[in-house]
Design an enzyme around this catalytic site. Sequence first.
Site, PDB file in Angstrom:
ATOM      1  N   ASN A  90       0.816  -1.207   0.000  1.00 39.41           N
ATOM      2  CA  ASN A  90       0.000   0.000   0.000  1.00 39.41           C
ATOM      3  C   ASN A  90       0.851   1.260   0.000  1.00 39.41           C
ATOM      4  OD1 ASN A  90      -2.124  -1.785   0.151  1.00 39.41           O
ATOM      5  ND2 ASN A  90      -2.374  -1.577   2.361  1.00 39.41           N
ATOM      6  N   HIS A 127       5.998  -0.560  -2.564  1.00 41.77           N
ATOM      7  CA  HIS A 127       5.661   0.198  -3.777  1.00 41.77           C
ATOM      8  C   HIS A 127       5.728   1.704  -3.560  1.00 41.77           C
ATOM      9  CE1 HIS A 127       3.258  -3.604  -5.096  1.00 41.77           C
ATOM     10  NE2 HIS A 127       4.548  -3.717  -5.322  1.00 41.77           N
TER      11      HIS A 127
END
Length: 396
Positions: free
Chosen positions: A139, A157
């Site tokens: 997330n 990410h």
Amino acid sequence: MRIPYTGPLPPPIIIPRNANTPFGAICALQAFLSAPPSPRLQSLSRDGASKTVLLTGAGISVASGLADYRGTAGTYTLNKTYRPIYYNEFIDNHEARKRYWARSFLGWTNLHKARPNNGHWAVKKLGEMGLLRSVITQNVDSFHPMAHPDLPTLELHGYLRSLVCINCHNHLPRGHFQESLSNLNPAWAAFLAEMLEVGALDTENPDERRKKGLKTNPDGDVDLPDAPYSTFRYPACPTCLANPPMLKDGSKSKVEIDIDGAWSSASTAGILKPAVVMFGESIAAEVKAAAEEAVDQASRILVIGSSLATYSAWRLVKRAKERNMPIGILNLGGVRGEENFFADLQGENNGQRGVRCNEKADTLLPQLVDTMRGFRSGPHVAEVKRETTASFGRME
């Protein structure tokens, strides 16, 4: 990051069989988290004994008011034509950046006001009990580091709280950037204020949002049909504007702005992007290595709220499988490759050797915490915490 897996996902495999109810799932997860290290586990370090690494996805943040991708109300489920922007498209195309930043401008308000939910706070408590070694999250909402700053978190990410210049690599807080976008785009700012006033950003019900002309996606943007994206403007990197950097060919770049301070297409540098890993963009080598190290230093892995459709997450569970680590999955709906992760799980198992639950994380995890209150950490916990924090700290 590779293009996400878009094939059909298998139906959930409930393991053990009595994990088909919330109570059964809690019992199975309790057995999973409190079990001694598997004797089949390869190269377990002494300080990693009975420690779990969490791998979380968008499903854990749904209760915070954010959409997920493949849930019953997820973006891919409701919008079959949804296509996220790709890295090369963002880098090479001025019009694509206009469209991205216009949608992000509208969506940021909803993301910025969202907060960690009961699932994140339960993770914090499980960490305080000494059950967790670290968290790897896909997330980009920053909820994990907000909820449990003392439990090491690797944001696989990236994160939306900052921007990064693709040329000078300096970071800029998103809040400052949002103010610049508002100043450069007064008509869009007025529209955003109107949407906030009518409550179009207050609901996550897709039908209600569509009635008001909005659809919000998990990466923090808003899809506005037939919007004049070409009118949107965005600022240049202030560092590059003050001191244009050298380009790869050895020439000096130029960074130009219009009279209001918006980036000009005549520029050859000064492009800001969100500090996230876009589809088609490579995850930094040091982040990839840190994720692998986090898996290798743990005795088991628990996936929460992820279908593992992205290769970067799926490969970590595959790595755990190759190390003979017990695997647990708490996710609503199917998970990519789950039939292979549990294929050799035969014989008696109450959850110690593997668990698969089809429950909501924000409701089940707090109940799990209450059930495990009797857990008492061993004398090695403080040492593990120091060493894990140092391991993640090397990336900063």
